[in-house]
Design a protein around this motif. Structure first.
Motif, PDB file in Angstrom:
ATOM      1  N   LYS A 241       0.827  -1.210   0.000  1.00  0.00           N
ATOM      2  CA  LYS A 241       0.000   0.000   0.000  1.00  0.00           C
ATOM      3  C   LYS A 241       0.862   1.260   0.000  1.00  0.00           C
ATOM      4  O   LYS A 241       0.547   2.252  -0.674  1.00  0.00           O
ATOM      5  N   ALA A 242       1.951   1.220   0.743  1.00  0.00           N
ATOM      6  CA  ALA A 242       2.859   2.378   0.761  1.00  0.00           C
ATOM      7  C   ALA A 242       3.463   2.586  -0.617  1.00  0.00           C
ATOM      8  O   ALA A 242       3.557   3.727  -1.104  1.00  0.00           O
ATOM      9  N   ALA A 243       3.855   1.505  -1.270  1.00  0.00           N
ATOM     10  CA  ALA A 243       4.447   1.602  -2.608  1.00  0.00           C
ATOM     11  C   ALA A 243       3.444   2.164  -3.611  1.00  0.00           C
ATOM     12  O   ALA A 243       3.811   2.932  -4.510  1.00  0.00           O
ATOM     13  N   GLN A 244       2.168   1.797  -3.477  1.00  0.00           N
ATOM     14  CA  GLN A 244       1.136   2.308  -4.377  1.00  0.00           C
ATOM     15  C   GLN A 244       1.014   3.826  -4.289  1.00  0.00           C
ATOM     16  O   GLN A 244       0.644   4.496  -5.258  1.00  0.00           O
ATOM     17  N   GLY A 246       3.580   5.682  -3.639  1.00  0.00           N
ATOM     18  CA  GLY A 246       4.905   6.226  -3.905  1.00  0.00           C
ATOM     19  C   GLY A 246       5.679   6.568  -2.654  1.00  0.00           C
ATOM     20  O   GLY A 246       6.554   7.442  -2.681  1.00  0.00           O
ATOM     21  N   LYS A 247       5.387   5.885  -1.569  1.00  0.00           N
ATOM     22  CA  LYS A 247       6.051   6.172  -0.294  1.00  0.00           C
ATOM     23  C   LYS A 247       6.918   5.002   0.150  1.00  0.00           C
ATOM     24  O   LYS A 247       6.721   3.870  -0.280  1.00  0.00           O
ATOM     25  N   LYS A 248       7.859   5.297   1.023  1.00  0.00           N
ATOM     26  CA  LYS A 248       8.677   4.263   1.666  1.00  0.00           C
ATOM     27  C   LYS A 248       8.335   4.271   3.147  1.00  0.00           C
ATOM     28  O   LYS A 248       8.067   5.313   3.722  1.00  0.00           O
ATOM     29  N   LEU A 249       8.369   3.106   3.737  1.00  0.00           N
ATOM     30  CA  LEU A 249       7.934   2.995   5.127  1.00  0.00           C
ATOM     31  C   LEU A 249       8.699   3.923   6.066  1.00  0.00           C
ATOM     32  O   LEU A 249       8.122   4.523   6.968  1.00  0.00           O
ATOM     33  N   HIS A 250      10.008   4.041   5.846  1.00  0.00           N
ATOM     34  CA  HIS A 250      10.789   4.859   6.784  1.00  0.00           C
ATOM     35  C   HIS A 250      10.494   6.347   6.644  1.00  0.00           C
ATOM     36  O   HIS A 250      10.923   7.154   7.476  1.00  0.00           O
ATOM     37  N   ASP A 251       9.751   6.720   5.588  1.00  0.00           N
ATOM     38  CA  ASP A 251       9.354   8.121   5.430  1.00  0.00           C
ATOM     39  C   ASP A 251       7.956   8.382   5.976  1.00  0.00           C
ATOM     40  O   ASP A 251       7.499   9.534   5.992  1.00  0.00           O
ATOM     41  N   MET A 252       7.261   7.343   6.392  1.00  0.00           N
ATOM     42  CA  MET A 252       5.892   7.481   6.876  1.00  0.00           C
ATOM     43  C   MET A 252       5.871   7.576   8.400  1.00  0.00           C
ATOM     44  O   MET A 252       6.753   7.057   9.084  1.00  0.00           O
ATOM     45  N   THR A 253       4.841   8.237   8.915  1.00  0.00           N
ATOM     46  CA  THR A 253       4.659   8.279  10.366  1.00  0.00           C
ATOM     47  C   THR A 253       4.003   6.973  10.808  1.00  0.00           C
ATOM     48  O   THR A 253       3.402   6.258  10.000  1.00  0.00           O
ATOM     49  N   LEU A 254       4.116   6.704  12.096  1.00  0.00           N
ATOM     50  CA  LEU A 254       3.489   5.491  12.621  1.00  0.00           C
ATOM     51  C   LEU A 254       1.972   5.552  12.448  1.00  0.00           C
ATOM     52  O   LEU A 254       1.324   4.537  12.153  1.00  0.00           O
ATOM     53  N   ALA A 255       1.407   6.758  12.572  1.00  0.00           N
ATOM     54  CA  ALA A 255      -0.042   6.911  12.406  1.00  0.00           C
ATOM     55  C   ALA A 255      -0.452   6.568  10.973  1.00  0.00           C
ATOM     56  O   ALA A 255      -1.488   5.926  10.753  1.00  0.00           O
ATOM     57  N   GLU A 256       0.354   6.963  10.004  1.00  0.00           N
ATOM     58  CA  GLU A 256       0.047   6.638   8.605  1.00  0.00           C
ATOM     59  C   GLU A 256       0.139   5.126   8.365  1.00  0.00           C
ATOM     60  O   GLU A 256      -0.705   4.550   7.664  1.00  0.00           O
ATOM     61  N   MET A 257       1.159   4.522   8.951  1.00  0.00           N
ATOM     62  CA  MET A 257       1.305   3.081   8.776  1.00  0.00           C
ATOM     63  C   MET A 257       0.172   2.322   9.456  1.00  0.00           C
ATOM     64  O   MET A 257      -0.283   1.287   8.966  1.00  0.00           O
ATOM     65  N   ASP A 258      -0.302   2.844  10.580  1.00  0.00           N
ATOM     66  CA  ASP A 258      -1.381   2.170  11.309  1.00  0.00           C
ATOM     67  C   ASP A 258      -2.660   2.086  10.479  1.00  0.00           C
ATOM     68  O   ASP A 258      -3.440   1.138  10.624  1.00  0.00           O
ATOM     69  N   ILE A 259      -2.877   3.056   9.618  1.00  0.00           N
ATOM     70  CA  ILE A 259      -4.071   3.034   8.763  1.00  0.00           C
ATOM     71  C   ILE A 259      -4.053   1.797   7.876  1.00  0.00           C
ATOM     72  O   ILE A 259      -5.032   1.050   7.781  1.00  0.00           O
ATOM     73  N   PHE A 260      -2.935   1.571   7.221  1.00  0.00           N
ATOM     74  CA  PHE A 260      -2.809   0.401   6.353  1.00  0.00           C
ATOM     75  C   PHE A 260      -2.785  -0.900   7.154  1.00  0.00           C
ATOM     76  O   PHE A 260      -3.292  -1.921   6.712  1.00  0.00           O
ATOM     77  N   TRP A 261      -2.153  -0.838   8.334  1.00  0.00           N
ATOM     78  CA  TRP A 261      -2.074  -2.037   9.178  1.00  0.00           C
ATOM     79  C   TRP A 261      -3.478  -2.489   9.590  1.00  0.00           C
ATOM     80  O   TRP A 261      -3.790  -3.678   9.558  1.00  0.00           O
ATOM     81  N   ASN A 262      -4.319  -1.530   9.941  1.00  0.00           N
ATOM     82  CA  ASN A 262      -5.690  -1.863  10.318  1.00  0.00           C
ATOM     83  C   ASN A 262      -6.490  -2.377   9.131  1.00  0.00           C
ATOM     84  O   ASN A 262      -7.370  -3.236   9.278  1.00  0.00           O
ATOM     85  N   GLU A 263      -6.166  -1.861   7.940  1.00  0.00           N
ATOM     86  CA  GLU A 263      -6.800  -2.382   6.731  1.00  0.00           C
ATOM     87  C   GLU A 263      -6.404  -3.847   6.517  1.00  0.00           C
ATOM     88  O   GLU A 263      -7.220  -4.690   6.132  1.00  0.00           O
ATOM     89  N   ALA A 264      -5.126  -4.114   6.761  1.00  0.00           N
ATOM     90  CA  ALA A 264      -4.609  -5.479   6.529  1.00  0.00           C
ATOM     91  C   ALA A 264      -5.311  -6.497   7.415  1.00  0.00           C
ATOM     92  O   ALA A 264      -5.489  -7.652   7.030  1.00  0.00           O
ATOM     93  N   LYS A 265      -5.736  -6.081   8.603  1.00  0.00           N
ATOM     94  CA  LYS A 265      -6.423  -6.997   9.514  1.00  0.00           C
ATOM     95  C   LYS A 265      -7.762  -7.468   8.936  1.00  0.00           C
ATOM     96  O   LYS A 265      -8.266  -8.530   9.323  1.00  0.00           O
ATOM     97  N   LYS A 266      -8.317  -6.672   8.035  1.00  0.00           N
ATOM     98  CA  LYS A 266      -9.631  -7.004   7.483  1.00  0.00           C
ATOM     99  C   LYS A 266      -9.549  -7.795   6.171  1.00  0.00           C
ATOM    100  O   LYS A 266     -10.553  -8.254   5.659  1.00  0.00           O
TER     101      LYS A 266
END
Length: 267
Positions: A241-244, A246-266
């Motif tokens: 999702k980050a790649a889609q 155009g982002k890299k994980l180390h450039d994202m905030t934890l809050a931004e990553m949590d959005i995708f992480w919660n999506e992944a749970k579903k």
């Protein structure tokens, strides 16, 4: 001139004979197979065992069938190598395991009476001691991964009656070990800790959790591996999702990553 491969077996016996014949041909004529020793194929056997484990967890019956064949080949290979020095042969191996199973199942091949699975396990361990094992724990391989080893140690101790009576007692032990660990490694206390002591308490906590898992019929190795796979799947979803975007994980905030992480749970 090429060798004529042995015909497909139509029974377990003829299929096994076919494998033995192929092993003989390879050992006597294939440069790679001729060169191998027990030591040189040992790591390959370990790899094949893990591949079988993966297939079992995946529930892939066709892959399980193939991996069982690979392991069967290795067993035949070891026996063939041993036969070359007259140490033993495949017949000795097969009769050996048959004799052991008969001897350790007196409730099937003798007049011993059992009421349940625990009786069978208890008899098994007692028979092993009579066979010459100096300790109930002698059969636990030293090189087993620690999590698996802890399970086997506890199972074997239980086999001779050294065990808790109620699962509530085991859970009390878990809570006791948790408190002892917290005392050594308080997350809110930034002062230096005795890491060796904290490590010891953490090991005690893990051991008690594995013990509790045994009481509620959970295999801790399987449970942890399934959690590993779940984490990998969700983390790779996060990466995709980050790649889609155009982002890299180390450039994202934890809050931004949590959005995708919660999506992944579903998913």
């Amino acid at each position: 001139m090429p060798f004529t491969p042995p015909a497909t077996g139509l029974t377990p016996a003829s299929s096994f004979e076919r494998l033995l014949k192929i092993m003989d041909d390879l050992r006597e004529n294939c440069p790679w197979d001729m060169k191998q020793t027990m030591e040189s194929i040992r790591h390959l056997t370990i790899e094949e065992t893990y591949e079988l484990s993966d297939a079992i967890l995946d529930g892939d019956m066709q892959e399980i069938r193939k991996e069982l064949g690979d392991i069967m080949l290795h067993l035949v290979f070891y026996a063939r190598i041993a036969s070359e020095s007259n140490a033993f042969n495949i017949t000795d191996v097969l009769n050996g395991i048959c004799d052991k199973l008969i001897n350790r199942h007196p409730h099937i091949y003798g007049d011993t009476e059992v009421n349940n699975e625990d009786d069978v396990k208890r008899n098994w361990e007692q028979i092993k001691l009579k066979e010459g094992n100096r300790s109930v724990l002698a059969g636990v391989p030293a090189s087993l991964p620690a999590l698996v080893k802890a399970s086997r140690i506890q199972e074997k101790a239980r086999g001779v009656g050294f065990d808790w009576e109620e699962k509530s007692q085991v859970w009390d032990k878990v809570e006791e070990e948790m408190q002892e660990f917290k005392n050594e490694f308080n997350a809110e206390d930034e002062s230096a800790i005795d890491r060796e002591k904290a490590e010891g308490e953490f090991g005690d906590l893990l051991f008690s959790l594995i013990n509790y898992a045994r009481f509620i019929n959970i295999n801790p190795e399987d449970a942890l591996e399934k959690t590993n796979r779940k984490f990998i799947k969700r983390f790779q979803y996060l990466e995709a999702k980050a790649a889609q975007q155009g982002k890299k994980l180390h450039d994202m905030t934890l809050a931004e990553m949590d959005i995708f992480w919660n999506e992944a749970k579903k998913v």
